[in-house]
Design a protein around this motif. Sequence first.
Motif, PDB file in Angstrom:
ATOM      1  N   GLY A 210     -12.151   5.133  -9.254  1.00 49.73           N
ATOM      2  CA  GLY A 210     -12.991   5.509  -8.682  1.00 49.73           C
ATOM      3  C   GLY A 210     -13.015   7.139  -8.902  1.00 49.73           C
ATOM      4  O   GLY A 210     -13.973   7.833  -8.541  1.00 49.73           O
ATOM      5  N   ALA A 211     -11.862   7.780  -9.149  1.00 53.69           N
ATOM      6  CA  ALA A 211     -11.584   9.169  -9.015  1.00 53.69           C
ATOM      7  C   ALA A 211     -11.573   9.636 -10.423  1.00 53.69           C
ATOM      8  O   ALA A 211     -11.692   9.217 -11.573  1.00 53.69           O
ATOM      9  N   LEU A 223     -11.318  12.957 -16.846  1.00 47.42           N
ATOM     10  CA  LEU A 223     -11.273  11.554 -17.054  1.00 47.42           C
ATOM     11  C   LEU A 223     -11.500  10.881 -15.752  1.00 47.42           C
ATOM     12  O   LEU A 223     -10.852  11.171 -14.701  1.00 47.42           O
ATOM     13  N   LYS A 224     -12.197   9.797 -15.801  1.00 45.39           N
ATOM     14  CA  LYS A 224     -12.745   8.924 -14.575  1.00 45.39           C
ATOM     15  C   LYS A 224     -11.993   7.629 -14.901  1.00 45.39           C
ATOM     16  O   LYS A 224     -12.213   6.956 -16.015  1.00 45.39           O
ATOM     17  N   LEU A 225     -11.204   7.110 -13.907  1.00 37.74           N
ATOM     18  CA  LEU A 225     -10.812   5.717 -13.924  1.00 37.74           C
ATOM     19  C   LEU A 225     -11.794   4.931 -12.870  1.00 37.74           C
ATOM     20  O   LEU A 225     -11.743   4.859 -12.129  1.00 37.74           O
ATOM     21  N   GLU A 226     -12.380   3.835 -13.823  1.00 38.72           N
ATOM     22  CA  GLU A 226     -13.193   3.053 -13.234  1.00 38.72           C
ATOM     23  C   GLU A 226     -12.444   1.852 -12.742  1.00 38.72           C
ATOM     24  O   GLU A 226     -12.782   1.348 -11.514  1.00 38.72           O
ATOM     25  N   ALA A 281      -5.541   4.249  -2.445  1.00 30.22           N
ATOM     26  CA  ALA A 281      -6.367   3.869  -1.125  1.00 30.22           C
ATOM     27  C   ALA A 281      -7.461   4.907  -0.979  1.00 30.22           C
ATOM     28  O   ALA A 281      -7.658   6.147  -1.329  1.00 30.22           O
ATOM     29  N   GLN A 282      -8.502   4.186  -0.892  1.00 27.28           N
ATOM     30  CA  GLN A 282      -9.963   5.063  -0.601  1.00 27.28           C
ATOM     31  C   GLN A 282      -9.900   5.488   0.665  1.00 27.28           C
ATOM     32  O   GLN A 282      -9.729   4.633   1.618  1.00 27.28           O
ATOM     33  N   ILE A 283     -10.094   6.696   0.845  1.00 29.65           N
ATOM     34  CA  ILE A 283      -9.846   7.592   2.422  1.00 29.65           C
ATOM     35  C   ILE A 283     -11.299   8.246   2.342  1.00 29.65           C
ATOM     36  O   ILE A 283     -11.736   8.992   1.479  1.00 29.65           O
ATOM     37  N   ALA A 296     -12.537  10.173  -1.158  1.00 33.67           N
ATOM     38  CA  ALA A 296     -11.955   9.979  -2.613  1.00 33.67           C
ATOM     39  C   ALA A 296     -10.876   8.613  -2.483  1.00 33.67           C
ATOM     40  O   ALA A 296     -10.215   8.419  -1.367  1.00 33.67           O
ATOM     41  N   ALA A 297     -10.428   8.486  -3.625  1.00 33.22           N
ATOM     42  CA  ALA A 297      -9.346   7.419  -3.695  1.00 33.22           C
ATOM     43  C   ALA A 297      -8.140   8.494  -3.833  1.00 33.22           C
ATOM     44  O   ALA A 297      -8.309   9.219  -4.725  1.00 33.22           O
ATOM     45  N   VAL A 298      -6.944   8.069  -3.278  1.00 28.17           N
ATOM     46  CA  VAL A 298      -5.929   8.783  -3.166  1.00 28.17           C
ATOM     47  C   VAL A 298      -4.800   7.925  -3.920  1.00 28.17           C
ATOM     48  O   VAL A 298      -4.233   6.935  -3.643  1.00 28.17           O
ATOM     49  N   PRO A 299      -4.016   8.323  -5.143  1.00 24.13           N
ATOM     50  CA  PRO A 299      -2.992   7.797  -5.764  1.00 24.13           C
ATOM     51  C   PRO A 299      -1.755   7.829  -4.815  1.00 24.13           C
ATOM     52  O   PRO A 299      -1.368   9.095  -4.486  1.00 24.13           O
ATOM     53  N   PHE A 300      -1.091   6.742  -4.651  1.00 20.99           N
ATOM     54  CA  PHE A 300       0.216   6.812  -3.718  1.00 20.99           C
ATOM     55  C   PHE A 300       1.281   6.934  -4.587  1.00 20.99           C
ATOM     56  O   PHE A 300       1.934   6.277  -5.226  1.00 20.99           O
ATOM     57  N   GLU A 301       1.502   8.254  -5.300  1.00 18.40           N
ATOM     58  CA  GLU A 301       2.400   8.401  -6.347  1.00 18.40           C
ATOM     59  C   GLU A 301       3.724   9.006  -5.928  1.00 18.40           C
ATOM     60  O   GLU A 301       4.645   9.244  -7.047  1.00 18.40           O
ATOM     61  N   TYR A 302       4.003   9.003  -4.704  1.00 19.87           N
ATOM     62  CA  TYR A 302       5.378   9.655  -4.100  1.00 19.87           C
ATOM     63  C   TYR A 302       5.805   8.193  -3.293  1.00 19.87           C
ATOM     64  O   TYR A 302       5.300   7.320  -3.433  1.00 19.87           O
ATOM     65  N   VAL A 303       7.236   8.406  -3.028  1.00 20.41           N
ATOM     66  CA  VAL A 303       7.562   7.618  -2.251  1.00 20.41           C
ATOM     67  C   VAL A 303       8.135   8.231  -0.789  1.00 20.41           C
ATOM     68  O   VAL A 303       8.240   9.395  -0.677  1.00 20.41           O
ATOM     69  N   SER A 304       8.062   7.278   0.100  1.00 18.79           N
ATOM     70  CA  SER A 304       8.768   7.802   1.524  1.00 18.79           C
ATOM     71  C   SER A 304       9.982   8.297   1.477  1.00 18.79           C
ATOM     72  O   SER A 304      11.161   7.696   0.870  1.00 18.79           O
ATOM     73  N   ARG A 305      10.382   9.306   2.265  1.00 14.95           N
ATOM     74  CA  ARG A 305      11.772   9.631   2.304  1.00 14.95           C
ATOM     75  C   ARG A 305      12.639   8.714   2.976  1.00 14.95           C
ATOM     76  O   ARG A 305      14.000   8.678   2.758  1.00 14.95           O
TER      77      ARG A 305
END
Lengths: 479, 298
Positions: A210-211, A223-226, A281-283, A296-305
């Motif tokens: 969606g972003a 670029l939009k990802l549907e 996640a759509q936030i 917007a939709a947020v990509p969870f591209e990191y990891v927790s410390r």
Amino acid sequence: MVDAVAGGTKHRRKPLLAVVADRTWRFFCSVRAALYEIIFLAVLILVGTLRGSVLPAQMPRFVPALEPLVARWYAFDVFHSLIFSMTLALLTVAITVCTINRVPGIWQALVHPTVATTRQFFRSAEPAIVERSPDAPEAVARELVAILRSRRYRVLTEQRGGDIHVYADKNRWGKLGTFPFHLALILLLVGGIVGAQFGFREPVFTVAEGATRDVGEGTHLRLKLERFVDSYNQIGSPTEYRSDVILYEGDQEVRRGSLTVNNPLTYKGVTFYQASYGQAAQIEVQDAAGNVAFAAAVPFEYVSRSNGDAPAAIVDLPAQGVRLELFFPNLKLDAKPEIGTIKLQSGELYAQAREAGTNTKLGEGVVIAQGDVARVGGLDVQFVRERRFTLLQVAYNPGIPILFSAAILLVIGLAITFYFPHRRIRALVSAGGGETEVMLAPLAKRDWGAKRDFVRTLSAIEARFGPATLLGRSSHAGD
Amino acid sequence: MPATDLLRLSYYGFTAASVAVLAAVVFYVMDALWLARTSRLVTAGDALASWRAYATPPTPSGRLASTTVALATLFAGLAVALRALATGRGPYSDMYEFSVAFVFVALLGYFLLERNYGIRPIGVIALPVILGMVAYVWSLPPSVREDRGLIPALSNNVIMTAHVSSAVIAYAAFALSFAAAVLYLVVARWPRAWLPSAELLDEVAFRAVTIGFPAQLLLLILGSVWAHMAWGGYWSWDPKETAALFTWMVYGGYLHARTLRGWRGTRSAAYLVVAFLAVVFTYFGNYWFGGLHAYSGV
């Protein structure tokens, strides 16, 4: 270098510059030097290759003193080092000079080969043979030429005194195969430099469902990802990752399609490759006044410390002076207990706010279930729904046509060189003792293949002139 | 026929090929002993005649050995073909498929070499090398014989098949050049009438490299094309990539030394024997390299 002088005449020295240029040229022409350069480059490549393996790490087990050396080895990025680039450059110059230097000699040998030969050549060549005929030398030479031509040889003759010298060769253009091959090696380097200078490569380009994301690099592409789809086989191995995308140039839609691994999307030389994917996640965030600060939709591209398997995301809200940190639970089968004591479950996310810039925590974090709203750092954060993000690589490489042309030239050059070998035969037709004698031998020093070809050609000559007699020493076993 | 049946037939084919390779090793050794015993009966004739008849003289043990190699080639070919039919792709999903294909191409290469040059004693070196690879295949866990499917990155059928076929051809050709070079070193020290001439062995080793070197180049090029299509980078300095490049350069060094510096004989044969270590290093690289080729390990 000093010119040869007769006693008493003036010494005339070459200018220093000419001496240096001459020596440099000769250094680059030297096959021996080129071989050392190839070997040195190969050693560097081996050092770099082993660095990518576990082998060096094993060495200190046997010789503990090697530990510091192995540590330095792993730290040495060979392929991006100055010495590697310099060796490549040196070899490229050597290939260029060496190749240019060989042109006149090869050309001369192809177009104007030396036809005349000596009797000594036949005494040392192998296998050298003699045929005899009662016919006149001219008639014998004519027949010999006809036989060689019928076997696709180019034949040149030269009369000297009463002797007729014959030179025959085939596949002479095969000698030129070395030029496209070596030109291609230089083109490979040129293609690599062009790509590095004028292209770009973004290895981590994430877009959530969606972003829409700008490509940047002056391309005006977005670029939009549907949708992102991943499918698996019965035993759980992934079979396909697919991103359904729309590409915009400015505000204009220019492409719409699906991206899978091996099926990238290309537009005006810019290519999007499917690389990986993850959770998103759509936030929706509202400030205290009820204004939407983010949706917007947020990509969870990191990891927790605190849990390397728990995906994490960051949302910066500069107008509110807040940075939101979001976490998903670690859903791996062998997962450790969820982040700290939160006990985060599937379908929930954990949000905490920090002050932008100072990173100071703004209150305690909260768990938000899908569809719910919670107050975090003075903002209302709604976890609208779970989504996916896709991880693409974006690349633009104007060097590719040069590289692929070089690849084709490499293959053509090698094919010509190896599969059309230059074959040469010399013959001397002379009168003596009331008959005509023909001496024949290949130019095939220590070249078994050329000798076998000669012996095959000889069969046709023997069919006309009778069995040949061998001249000179034996040419079999172990010589 | 269901895919599982085809896989089982392919497995039987490889089993038959393995037995045939083992038998061929025995027969080639027997043939060498036979030739050694009867070599005094073999007359070379004059040198020109020896140029015409450089082939190893026919013997019953030789015929048996050559027929066994032909059978082994046939069975290994069937194993590769049936598996390709069952999986619908080339032999590239793991080391099992790749190594079975290697065994087939090495056998085929040896078969053609023997037919073209008519010399058998190279079999004494080449067949044990192939048997070593057969033993390696049998050392793999039995689960590899099933079709475990492909990860998405490997799903480009045409280029992957060509890429891996080039690898198999290159490595098989280098293995044959190694066998010829080893026999060269033997002949140089211990020339016998029943052994091929050193010059002929030098030629065979060189010819094998002229097949292997372009095939290794194709392997690198097709790998680049595929990487360009799948990952967006034609060259990643991945250890397996650089190991293949290293191998290519090692053989490039041999070709330059031979054609431009006139290296022949013991020096170039010894070079080829050492060069083959680079091939072994690259072939089994999956075991010690990480990087982009790691998934194609066992």
